[in-house]
Scaffold this motif. Sequence first.
Motif, PDB file in Angstrom:
ATOM      1  N   TYR A   4       0.820  -1.209   0.000  1.00 36.39           N
ATOM      2  CA  TYR A   4       0.000   0.000   0.000  1.00 36.39           C
ATOM      3  C   TYR A   4       0.855   1.261   0.000  1.00 36.39           C
ATOM      4  CZ  TYR A   4      -3.644  -3.325   1.096  1.00 36.39           C
ATOM      5  OH  TYR A   4      -4.494  -4.394   1.057  1.00 36.39           O
ATOM      6  N   LYS A   5       1.948   1.273   0.774  1.00 38.06           N
ATOM      7  CA  LYS A   5       2.770   2.466   0.915  1.00 38.06           C
ATOM      8  C   LYS A   5       4.232   2.243   0.565  1.00 38.06           C
ATOM      9  CE  LYS A   5       0.052   4.221   4.788  1.00 38.06           C
ATOM     10  NZ  LYS A   5       0.111   4.620   6.197  1.00 38.06           N
ATOM     11  N   ASN A   6       4.706   1.017   0.698  1.00 37.19           N
ATOM     12  CA  ASN A   6       6.140   0.763   0.624  1.00 37.19           C
ATOM     13  C   ASN A   6       6.596   0.234  -0.719  1.00 37.19           C
ATOM     14  OD1 ASN A   6       6.300   1.530   3.287  1.00 37.19           O
ATOM     15  ND2 ASN A   6       6.172  -0.554   4.058  1.00 37.19           N
ATOM     16  N   GLU A   7       7.716   0.797  -1.205  1.00 38.92           N
ATOM     17  CA  GLU A   7       8.392   0.213  -2.349  1.00 38.92           C
ATOM     18  C   GLU A   7       9.354  -0.837  -1.823  1.00 38.92           C
ATOM     19  OE1 GLU A   7      10.364   3.483  -4.301  1.00 38.92           O
ATOM     20  OE2 GLU A   7      12.011   3.503  -2.869  1.00 38.92           O
ATOM     21  N   GLU A   8       9.733  -1.769  -2.693  1.00 39.04           N
ATOM     22  CA  GLU A   8      10.681  -2.805  -2.309  1.00 39.04           C
ATOM     23  C   GLU A   8      11.827  -2.822  -3.308  1.00 39.04           C
ATOM     24  OE1 GLU A   8       8.345  -6.383  -0.116  1.00 39.04           O
ATOM     25  OE2 GLU A   8       8.113  -6.318  -2.297  1.00 39.04           O
ATOM     26  N   THR A   9      13.028  -3.061  -2.803  1.00 40.07           N
ATOM     27  CA  THR A   9      14.188  -3.267  -3.646  1.00 40.07           C
ATOM     28  C   THR A   9      14.711  -4.672  -3.365  1.00 40.07           C
ATOM     29  OG1 THR A   9      14.738  -0.915  -3.597  1.00 40.07           O
ATOM     30  CG2 THR A   9      16.484  -2.432  -4.270  1.00 40.07           C
ATOM     31  N   TYR A  10      14.739  -5.489  -4.397  1.00 39.73           N
ATOM     32  CA  TYR A  10      15.215  -6.867  -4.314  1.00 39.73           C
ATOM     33  C   TYR A  10      16.655  -6.901  -4.794  1.00 39.73           C
ATOM     34  CZ  TYR A  10      10.342  -8.411  -3.892  1.00 39.73           C
ATOM     35  OH  TYR A  10       9.052  -8.617  -3.459  1.00 39.73           O
ATOM     36  N   ILE A  11      17.542  -7.549  -4.040  1.00 38.64           N
ATOM     37  CA  ILE A  11      18.944  -7.682  -4.403  1.00 38.64           C
ATOM     38  C   ILE A  11      19.272  -9.178  -4.417  1.00 38.64           C
ATOM     39  CG2 ILE A  11      21.322  -7.074  -3.819  1.00 38.64           C
ATOM     40  CD1 ILE A  11      20.025  -4.697  -2.163  1.00 38.64           C
ATOM     41  N   ILE A  19      16.275  -5.000  -8.306  1.00 35.81           N
ATOM     42  CA  ILE A  19      14.979  -4.629  -8.855  1.00 35.81           C
ATOM     43  C   ILE A  19      14.228  -3.784  -7.840  1.00 35.81           C
ATOM     44  CG2 ILE A  19      12.827  -5.465  -9.876  1.00 35.81           C
ATOM     45  CD1 ILE A  19      15.431  -8.048  -9.244  1.00 35.81           C
ATOM     46  N   ARG A  20      13.857  -2.549  -8.222  1.00 36.22           N
ATOM     47  CA  ARG A  20      13.027  -1.703  -7.367  1.00 36.22           C
ATOM     48  C   ARG A  20      11.597  -1.786  -7.878  1.00 36.22           C
ATOM     49  NH1 ARG A  20       9.337   2.446  -7.318  1.00 36.22           N
ATOM     50  NH2 ARG A  20      10.128   2.875  -9.383  1.00 36.22           N
ATOM     51  N   VAL A  21      10.649  -2.033  -6.972  1.00 43.75           N
ATOM     52  CA  VAL A  21       9.253  -2.177  -7.362  1.00 43.75           C
ATOM     53  C   VAL A  21       8.412  -1.171  -6.573  1.00 43.75           C
ATOM     54  CG1 VAL A  21       7.314  -3.769  -7.621  1.00 43.75           C
ATOM     55  CG2 VAL A  21       9.654  -4.655  -7.694  1.00 43.75           C
ATOM     56  N   ALA A  22       7.626  -0.366  -7.298  1.00 43.60           N
ATOM     57  CA  ALA A  22       6.706   0.581  -6.668  1.00 43.60           C
ATOM     58  C   ALA A  22       5.634  -0.177  -5.893  1.00 43.60           C
ATOM     59  CB  ALA A  22       6.067   1.467  -7.740  1.00 43.60           C
ATOM     60  N   VAL A  66      15.565  -8.110   0.541  1.00 37.67           N
ATOM     61  CA  VAL A  66      14.512  -7.173   0.174  1.00 37.67           C
ATOM     62  C   VAL A  66      14.583  -6.007   1.146  1.00 37.67           C
ATOM     63  CG1 VAL A  66      12.039  -6.786  -0.151  1.00 37.67           C
ATOM     64  CG2 VAL A  66      13.030  -9.020  -0.701  1.00 37.67           C
ATOM     65  N   VAL A  67      14.698  -4.802   0.595  1.00 42.36           N
ATOM     66  CA  VAL A  67      14.698  -3.583   1.393  1.00 42.36           C
ATOM     67  C   VAL A  67      13.370  -2.895   1.121  1.00 42.36           C
ATOM     68  CG1 VAL A  67      15.835  -1.383   1.860  1.00 42.36           C
ATOM     69  CG2 VAL A  67      17.201  -3.379   1.176  1.00 42.36           C
ATOM     70  N   GLN A  68      12.608  -2.666   2.180  1.00 44.45           N
ATOM     71  CA  GLN A  68      11.284  -2.080   2.059  1.00 44.45           C
ATOM     72  C   GLN A  68      11.277  -0.734   2.783  1.00 44.45           C
ATOM     73  OE1 GLN A  68       7.075  -3.313   3.889  1.00 44.45           O
ATOM     74  NE2 GLN A  68       8.024  -4.960   2.753  1.00 44.45           N
ATOM     75  N   SER A  69      10.814   0.308   2.088  1.00 41.89           N
ATOM     76  CA  SER A  69      10.712   1.631   2.704  1.00 41.89           C
ATOM     77  C   SER A  69       9.555   2.387   2.068  1.00 41.89           C
ATOM     78  CB  SER A  69      12.022   2.409   2.549  1.00 41.89           C
ATOM     79  OG  SER A  69      12.370   2.509   1.194  1.00 41.89           O
ATOM     80  N   LYS A  70       9.078   3.390   2.776  1.00 36.46           N
ATOM     81  CA  LYS A  70       7.945   4.166   2.290  1.00 36.46           C
ATOM     82  C   LYS A  70       8.338   4.901   1.008  1.00 36.46           C
ATOM     83  CE  LYS A  70       4.449   7.474   3.655  1.00 36.46           C
ATOM     84  NZ  LYS A  70       3.973   8.359   4.731  1.00 36.46           N
ATOM     85  N   GLU A  71       7.519   4.749  -0.014  1.00 36.66           N
ATOM     86  CA  GLU A  71       7.793   5.387  -1.299  1.00 36.66           C
ATOM     87  C   GLU A  71       7.877   6.905  -1.130  1.00 36.66           C
ATOM     88  OE1 GLU A  71       6.241   4.705  -5.791  1.00 36.66           O
ATOM     89  OE2 GLU A  71       4.691   5.231  -4.348  1.00 36.66           O
ATOM     90  N   ASN A  72       8.847   7.518  -1.763  1.00 35.71           N
ATOM     91  CA  ASN A  72       9.080   8.967  -1.756  1.00 35.71           C
ATOM     92  C   ASN A  72       9.448   9.530  -0.384  1.00 35.71           C
ATOM     93  OD1 ASN A  72       8.547   9.348  -4.574  1.00 35.71           O
ATOM     94  ND2 ASN A  72       6.381   9.085  -4.106  1.00 35.71           N
TER      95      ASN A  72
END
Length: 150
Positions: free
Chosen positions: A73-80, A103-106, A125-131
């Motif tokens: 809902y709020k977080n983008e994820e970056t997969y390494i 891979i960064r996914v909105a 996987v790094v997950q953080s709030k988009e923007n």
Amino acid sequence: MKTIEKLSENRNYTAINLGKLEELMEYSLIHKVNKQKIEGKVFLKEPTNSTGTEISFNSLAAKTEQPYFHIHYKNEETYIILKGYGFFQVDDNCFEIKEGSVIRVAPNGERGIRNDSDETMIYLVVQSKENSLEEYTTDDGKRVDFNPKW
């Protein structure tokens, strides 16, 4: 089930040790929604007292796929991808991934991952709030005088 080793901490940091990557399968957790046991996955937000990101180490057995696609809902994820190779799909786009792929996914991207290799795939996987990242690297820091103790 393996437990995370706390190395050191004070008010400004928390240091932990997960062990070697090949020991990742010794970690397990119970999924919050479907209550199934997941082996080879460990979340780091709580053990590190993180306030801005959730990081997880993940594994995927040879010739298998994550059993579901998902969004946030709020977080983008970056997969390494640290080990193995296979496929990653976001919405209708499917592409090959391998060790070193990032891979960064909105949040709204419908994502899934498949391991096509003959060994366990390991990825972060790094997950953080988009923007939410307003400043980064040298824009959000300054050098300080310090005497190292090593």
